[in-house]
Design a protein around this motif. Structure first.
Motif, PDB file in Angstrom:
ATOM      1  N   THR A 114     -10.965  -6.057  13.211  1.00 28.69           N
ATOM      2  CA  THR A 114     -10.231  -6.937  12.312  1.00 28.69           C
ATOM      3  C   THR A 114     -10.786  -8.343  12.398  1.00 28.69           C
ATOM      4  O   THR A 114     -11.193  -8.788  13.476  1.00 28.69           O
ATOM      5  CB  THR A 114      -8.728  -6.932  12.659  1.00 28.69           C
ATOM      6  OG1 THR A 114      -8.057  -7.990  11.948  1.00 28.69           O
ATOM      7  CG2 THR A 114      -8.490  -7.138  14.148  1.00 28.69           C
ATOM      8  N   GLU A 154     -10.753   4.653  10.503  1.00 27.05           N
ATOM      9  CA  GLU A 154      -9.896   3.599   9.968  1.00 27.05           C
ATOM     10  C   GLU A 154      -8.469   3.900  10.421  1.00 27.05           C
ATOM     11  O   GLU A 154      -7.744   4.644   9.766  1.00 27.05           O
ATOM     12  CB  GLU A 154      -9.989   3.529   8.454  1.00 27.05           C
ATOM     13  CG  GLU A 154     -11.330   3.045   7.946  1.00 27.05           C
ATOM     14  CD  GLU A 154     -11.312   2.761   6.454  1.00 27.05           C
ATOM     15  OE1 GLU A 154     -10.710   1.747   6.049  1.00 27.05           O
ATOM     16  OE2 GLU A 154     -11.873   3.570   5.701  1.00 27.05           O
ATOM     17  N   TRP A 186       0.856  -1.194   0.000  1.00 22.43           N
ATOM     18  CA  TRP A 186       0.000   0.000   0.000  1.00 22.43           C
ATOM     19  C   TRP A 186       0.885   1.235   0.000  1.00 22.43           C
ATOM     20  O   TRP A 186       1.888   1.287   0.721  1.00 22.43           O
ATOM     21  CB  TRP A 186      -0.893  -0.002   1.253  1.00 22.43           C
ATOM     22  CG  TRP A 186      -1.689   1.247   1.466  1.00 22.43           C
ATOM     23  CD1 TRP A 186      -2.584   1.817   0.614  1.00 22.43           C
ATOM     24  CD2 TRP A 186      -1.678   2.076   2.646  1.00 22.43           C
ATOM     25  NE1 TRP A 186      -3.140   2.934   1.177  1.00 22.43           N
ATOM     26  CE2 TRP A 186      -2.608   3.117   2.421  1.00 22.43           C
ATOM     27  CE3 TRP A 186      -0.996   2.029   3.861  1.00 22.43           C
ATOM     28  CZ2 TRP A 186      -2.846   4.111   3.371  1.00 22.43           C
ATOM     29  CZ3 TRP A 186      -1.237   3.002   4.795  1.00 22.43           C
ATOM     30  CH2 TRP A 186      -2.156   4.044   4.558  1.00 22.43           C
ATOM     31  N   LEU A 217      -2.187  -3.551  11.614  1.00 21.98           N
ATOM     32  CA  LEU A 217      -1.669  -2.329  11.008  1.00 21.98           C
ATOM     33  C   LEU A 217      -0.520  -2.636  10.062  1.00 21.98           C
ATOM     34  O   LEU A 217      -0.391  -1.999   9.007  1.00 21.98           O
ATOM     35  CB  LEU A 217      -1.214  -1.345  12.092  1.00 21.98           C
ATOM     36  CG  LEU A 217      -2.282  -0.851  13.072  1.00 21.98           C
ATOM     37  CD1 LEU A 217      -1.706   0.217  13.986  1.00 21.98           C
ATOM     38  CD2 LEU A 217      -3.508  -0.322  12.344  1.00 21.98           C
ATOM     39  N   GLY A 227      -7.185  -5.035   5.552  1.00 18.06           N
ATOM     40  CA  GLY A 227      -8.504  -4.423   5.473  1.00 18.06           C
ATOM     41  C   GLY A 227      -9.657  -5.375   5.707  1.00 18.06           C
ATOM     42  O   GLY A 227     -10.501  -5.572   4.834  1.00 18.06           O
ATOM     43  N   GLY A 242      -5.745   2.198  10.423  1.00 16.75           N
ATOM     44  CA  GLY A 242      -4.678   1.794   9.524  1.00 16.75           C
ATOM     45  C   GLY A 242      -4.609   2.567   8.232  1.00 16.75           C
ATOM     46  O   GLY A 242      -3.669   2.372   7.448  1.00 16.75           O
ATOM     47  N   ALA A 243      -5.568   3.452   7.972  1.00 13.53           N
ATOM     48  CA  ALA A 243      -5.565   4.253   6.743  1.00 13.53           C
ATOM     49  C   ALA A 243      -5.532   5.742   7.028  1.00 13.53           C
ATOM     50  O   ALA A 243      -5.591   6.547   6.087  1.00 13.53           O
ATOM     51  CB  ALA A 243      -6.790   3.920   5.887  1.00 13.53           C
ATOM     52  N   PRO A 249       0.887   4.803   1.199  1.00 12.09           N
ATOM     53  CA  PRO A 249       0.165   5.815   1.983  1.00 12.09           C
ATOM     54  C   PRO A 249       0.347   7.200   1.375  1.00 12.09           C
ATOM     55  O   PRO A 249       1.375   7.477   0.741  1.00 12.09           O
ATOM     56  CB  PRO A 249       0.833   5.738   3.363  1.00 12.09           C
ATOM     57  CG  PRO A 249       1.609   4.465   3.369  1.00 12.09           C
ATOM     58  CD  PRO A 249       1.995   4.205   1.956  1.00 12.09           C
ATOM     59  N   HIS A 261       5.192   0.085   4.145  1.00 15.70           N
ATOM     60  CA  HIS A 261       3.928  -0.298   3.505  1.00 15.70           C
ATOM     61  C   HIS A 261       4.065  -0.363   1.989  1.00 15.70           C
ATOM     62  O   HIS A 261       3.423  -1.203   1.337  1.00 15.70           O
ATOM     63  CB  HIS A 261       2.825   0.705   3.864  1.00 15.70           C
ATOM     64  CG  HIS A 261       2.077   0.359   5.108  1.00 15.70           C
ATOM     65  ND1 HIS A 261       1.502  -0.869   5.325  1.00 15.70           N
ATOM     66  CD2 HIS A 261       1.795   1.092   6.213  1.00 15.70           C
ATOM     67  CE1 HIS A 261       0.898  -0.887   6.500  1.00 15.70           C
ATOM     68  NE2 HIS A 261       1.068   0.288   7.059  1.00 15.70           N
ATOM     69  N   HIS A 318      -2.173  -4.646   6.822  1.00 19.42           N
ATOM     70  CA  HIS A 318      -2.985  -3.759   5.968  1.00 19.42           C
ATOM     71  C   HIS A 318      -3.878  -4.554   5.011  1.00 19.42           C
ATOM     72  O   HIS A 318      -4.023  -4.222   3.836  1.00 19.42           O
ATOM     73  CB  HIS A 318      -2.084  -2.793   5.184  1.00 19.42           C
ATOM     74  CG  HIS A 318      -2.815  -1.562   4.708  1.00 19.42           C
ATOM     75  ND1 HIS A 318      -3.066  -0.484   5.520  1.00 19.42           N
ATOM     76  CD2 HIS A 318      -3.345  -1.247   3.503  1.00 19.42           C
ATOM     77  CE1 HIS A 318      -3.712   0.434   4.834  1.00 19.42           C
ATOM     78  NE2 HIS A 318      -3.902  -0.008   3.609  1.00 19.42           N
ATOM     79  N   GLN A 365      -9.769  -0.568   7.236  1.00 21.76           N
ATOM     80  CA  GLN A 365      -8.419  -0.744   7.749  1.00 21.76           C
ATOM     81  C   GLN A 365      -8.388  -0.504   9.264  1.00 21.76           C
ATOM     82  O   GLN A 365      -8.258   0.611   9.725  1.00 21.76           O
ATOM     83  CB  GLN A 365      -7.453   0.207   7.032  1.00 21.76           C
ATOM     84  CG  GLN A 365      -7.322  -0.044   5.549  1.00 21.76           C
ATOM     85  CD  GLN A 365      -6.650  -1.375   5.233  1.00 21.76           C
ATOM     86  OE1 GLN A 365      -5.986  -1.983   6.082  1.00 21.76           O
ATOM     87  NE2 GLN A 365      -6.808  -1.838   4.004  1.00 21.76           N
ATOM     88  N   ASP A 393       5.143   3.860   7.267  1.00 20.55           N
ATOM     89  CA  ASP A 393       4.671   4.353   5.971  1.00 20.55           C
ATOM     90  C   ASP A 393       5.600   3.899   4.851  1.00 20.55           C
ATOM     91  O   ASP A 393       5.150   3.492   3.773  1.00 20.55           O
ATOM     92  CB  ASP A 393       4.582   5.885   5.983  1.00 20.55           C
ATOM     93  CG  ASP A 393       3.284   6.393   6.609  1.00 20.55           C
ATOM     94  OD1 ASP A 393       2.454   5.555   7.004  1.00 20.55           O
ATOM     95  OD2 ASP A 393       3.109   7.617   6.699  1.00 20.55           O
TER      96      ASP A 393
END
Length: 330
Positions: free
Chosen positions: A141, A197, A11, A153, A158, A199-200, A13, A254, A156, A179, A251
């Motif tokens: 989760t 969220e 992902w 986290l 989701g 995690g987002a 970010p 990810h 990720h 997330q 970050d």
């Protein structure tokens, strides 16, 4: 319990906003007054109109803190209570990570399970109660128990959800693919419900009434920190507990090969990315505009996971502290 394996999802970010790199707000959060709770981890705090505070501790106790006198135990869940809400009749709705969605009567000290934890509810985290008794609550989760929340986290994947329990006891899923679904709050007019969220770094909104009913959008995106519990203030603003600023290493990882996060996850917890000591709460209006931003150094209180505004004060909860923090807003 052995540490579960993670299956990291790549992902990218959004770049962290400049606010994420500032150590405090301008002006800084006023120094908090601390109310000891005779235990650890008052993750959330709810305020009764008469001034009584309610919170839950890591040992499963639900406490009432009257405006005068010592804390009183009103229930023992046998699990880990997280979010707490006060219903119109003065009883409590408790999100317990290991027991599910619970109903507690502080007067009789009786407890009932409304939605049990299990295959259909993994980590019940936070809730909001509508005027008709409908409950909106988060399942953080489907992959990890609360003890390994960091794994969600890092992964990720989701699997968080927003659920609804109607007054007749029916439960349905309103949003999926979140997330680490965390805090939940209703608009003052109940036109929408918001879920954090973590995690987002965003607040996701689901419209409940009007022409957009059933539609999902983003109320706030690219927050400067990890959002936790939410609450609705007396003026309709949505308060956000910010547990920690964004982590540059996380970050960065990810967006790279999943092997990096699997390697980090295999390290002892003390060597993994850690929350930064800070005390932080923000508020936004119903358009997502920031209308309050209070952050302090975290030397007296840190890892804020719950926030409640009442009578010109903020009441803060923490996953790790031994007290509730009180901050004057005036």
């Amino acid at each position: 319990m052995s540490r579960p394996r993670i299956r990291p999802v790549v992902w990218s970010p959004p770049p962290a906003p400049p606010r994420a790199r500032q150590a405090h707000s301008e002006p800084p959060m006023p120094a908090p007054h601390l109310l000891p709770v005779d235990g650890a981890g008052p993750e959330d705090v709810a305020v009764h109109p008469d001034g009584t505070l309610y919170t839950g501790l890591e040992d499963g106790r639900i406490l009432a803190l009257p405006s005068s006198g010592p804390p009183q135990v009103v229930a023992e869940t046998g699990g880990r209570p997280l979010g707490i809400e006060i219903a119109a009749d003065g009883t409590l709705l408790v999100c317990d990570a290991y027991r599910g969605l619970l109903h507690v009567d502080p007067a009789s000290r009786k407890m009932a399970t409304l939605v049990p934890a299990g295959d259909a509810l993994t980590v019940c985290n936070n809730a909001a109660i509508a005027a008709d008794g409908t409950v909106y609550f988060s399942d953080s989760t489907r992959r990890f128990p609360l003890a390994y929340w960091r794994g969600d986290l890092m992964e990720h994947s989701g699997t968080g959800r927003l659920l609804r329990r109607t007054p007749d006891g029916a439960v349905d899923v309103l949003l999926d693919g979140l997330q680490f679904a965390n805090g939940v709050a209703l608009a003052a007019d109940e036109s929408f419900v918001v879920v954090a969220e973590t995690g987002a770094y965003r607040l996701t909104r689901l419209w409940l009434t009007g022409a957009r009913a059933g539609q999902r959008d983003t109320l706030v995106d690219n927050l400067p920190g990890f959002p936790d519990n939410l609450s609705t203030g007396s003026d309709g603003r949505i308060w956000i507990a910010i547990g920690s600023p964004r982590n540059r290493v996380l970050d960065w990882a990810h967006a790279r090969t999943p092997l990096i996060r699997r390697t980090v996850w295999a390290l002892p917890e003390r060597l993994q990315p850690q929350p930064v000591r800070t005390a932080w709460a923000m508020a936004v209006d119903d358009s997502g505009r920031v209308v309050a931003d209070l952050q302090g150094a975290g030397d007296k209180y840190h890892l804020v996971t719950g926030v409640r505004e009442h009578g010109g004060r903020l009441y803060l909860g923490s996953l790790v502290e031994g007290s509730i923090a009180v901050v004057d807003l005036m």
